[in-house]
Design a protein around this motif. Sequence first.
Motif, short mmCIF file in Angstrom:
data_model
loop_
_atom_site.label_atom_id
_atom_site.label_comp_id
_atom_site.label_asym_id
_atom_site.label_seq_id
_atom_site.Cartn_x
_atom_site.Cartn_y
_atom_site.Cartn_z
N GLU A 1 63.50 3.16 42.81
CA GLU A 1 64.12 4.14 43.70
C GLU A 1 63.94 5.49 43.03
OE1 GLU A 1 65.42 3.95 46.67
OE2 GLU A 1 65.16 1.80 46.81
N PRO A 2 63.66 6.54 43.71
CA PRO A 2 63.33 6.59 45.12
C PRO A 2 61.99 5.92 45.36
CG PRO A 2 62.91 8.71 44.14
CD PRO A 2 63.53 7.85 43.08
N ASN A 3 61.72 5.54 46.57
CA ASN A 3 60.51 4.80 46.86
C ASN A 3 59.31 5.74 46.97
OD1 ASN A 3 58.72 2.83 47.37
ND2 ASN A 3 59.65 2.11 49.25
N ILE A 4 59.00 6.34 45.85
CA ILE A 4 57.82 7.18 45.72
C ILE A 4 57.07 6.71 44.48
CG2 ILE A 4 58.91 9.20 46.78
CD1 ILE A 4 59.19 10.37 43.95
N TRP A 5 55.84 7.08 44.35
CA TRP A 5 55.15 6.85 43.10
C TRP A 5 54.27 8.05 42.82
CZ3 TRP A 5 53.79 4.51 47.59
CH2 TRP A 5 52.46 4.50 47.97
N ILE A 6 54.01 8.22 41.55
CA ILE A 6 53.21 9.34 41.08
C ILE A 6 51.91 8.79 40.52
CG2 ILE A 6 53.07 11.19 39.36
CD1 ILE A 6 56.11 11.51 39.69
N THR A 7 50.81 9.36 40.95
CA THR A 7 49.51 8.98 40.41
C THR A 7 48.98 10.16 39.61
OG1 THR A 7 49.06 7.61 42.36
CG2 THR A 7 47.18 8.21 40.98
N THR A 8 48.90 9.97 38.32
CA THR A 8 48.36 11.00 37.44
C THR A 8 46.85 10.76 37.36
OG1 THR A 8 50.41 10.96 36.17
CG2 THR A 8 48.53 12.07 35.16
N ILE A 9 46.07 11.77 37.75
CA ILE A 9 44.62 11.55 37.78
C ILE A 9 43.86 12.33 36.71
CG2 ILE A 9 44.58 10.91 40.21
CD1 ILE A 9 43.50 13.71 40.84
N ASP A 10 44.49 13.36 36.15
CA ASP A 10 43.81 14.12 35.10
C ASP A 10 44.84 14.82 34.24
OD1 ASP A 10 41.65 15.29 33.66
OD2 ASP A 10 41.85 17.11 34.83
N VAL A 11 44.67 14.70 32.95
CA VAL A 11 45.50 15.43 32.00
C VAL A 11 44.54 16.09 31.03
CG1 VAL A 11 47.31 15.31 30.26
CG2 VAL A 11 47.38 13.74 32.20
N SER A 12 44.32 17.38 31.24
CA SER A 12 43.45 18.11 30.33
C SER A 12 44.34 18.82 29.31
CB SER A 12 42.59 19.11 31.10
OG SER A 12 43.41 20.06 31.74
N GLY A 13 43.76 19.63 28.47
CA GLY A 13 44.54 20.32 27.44
C GLY A 13 45.67 21.15 28.00
N GLU A 14 45.43 21.85 29.10
CA GLU A 14 46.41 22.77 29.67
C GLU A 14 47.03 22.32 30.97
OE1 GLU A 14 47.36 25.82 28.34
OE2 GLU A 14 46.26 25.21 26.56
N ASP A 15 46.36 21.44 31.72
CA ASP A 15 46.78 21.13 33.08
C ASP A 15 46.99 19.64 33.32
OD1 ASP A 15 46.56 23.83 33.79
OD2 ASP A 15 44.45 23.61 34.30
N VAL A 16 47.76 19.36 34.37
CA VAL A 16 47.96 18.00 34.85
C VAL A 16 47.69 18.02 36.36
CG1 VAL A 16 49.64 16.14 35.22
CG2 VAL A 16 49.74 17.50 33.12
#
Length: 129
Positions: free
Chosen positions: A70-85
């Motif tokens: 809960e909450p019924n959401i999910w997060i998909t992380t697709i890129d984590v560079s030095g400065e950005d997500v």
Amino acid sequence: MRKIFELKDKNFDDNQLSLTAKLSVEDELVEVEFTLKSSAISIPVTTYFMDIDLPVFNNLLEIGDHYFTEPNIWITTIDVSGEDVTFYINIDYGELTSYVATESGFSLRMNVSRNEFVMFFSNISSLIT
């Protein structure tokens, strides 16, 4: 007590996309309302602190899907560079409207700075622990 944290897309001036967490603490109950905002939509997702899977917060910088009970959401992380997500917020719209899993919904892609990403979710987890 009510605290509001906002995570804005790096191109917020152009796309007006942000994720807001409103945390209300009353009688030892923490209510978290996530609102995804853009110029076209605003979707509130409300839950209570005991329903949030805190270990998920610790792994958000790892590439892949991160599911919450809960909450019924999910997060998909697709890129984590030095400065950005770069990540997606995925929402089952059937769950939001009828409390029925439908395997249909939408995702919003956000590009944010790594520091803002970590700070946003750290602020939430610090209040619900």
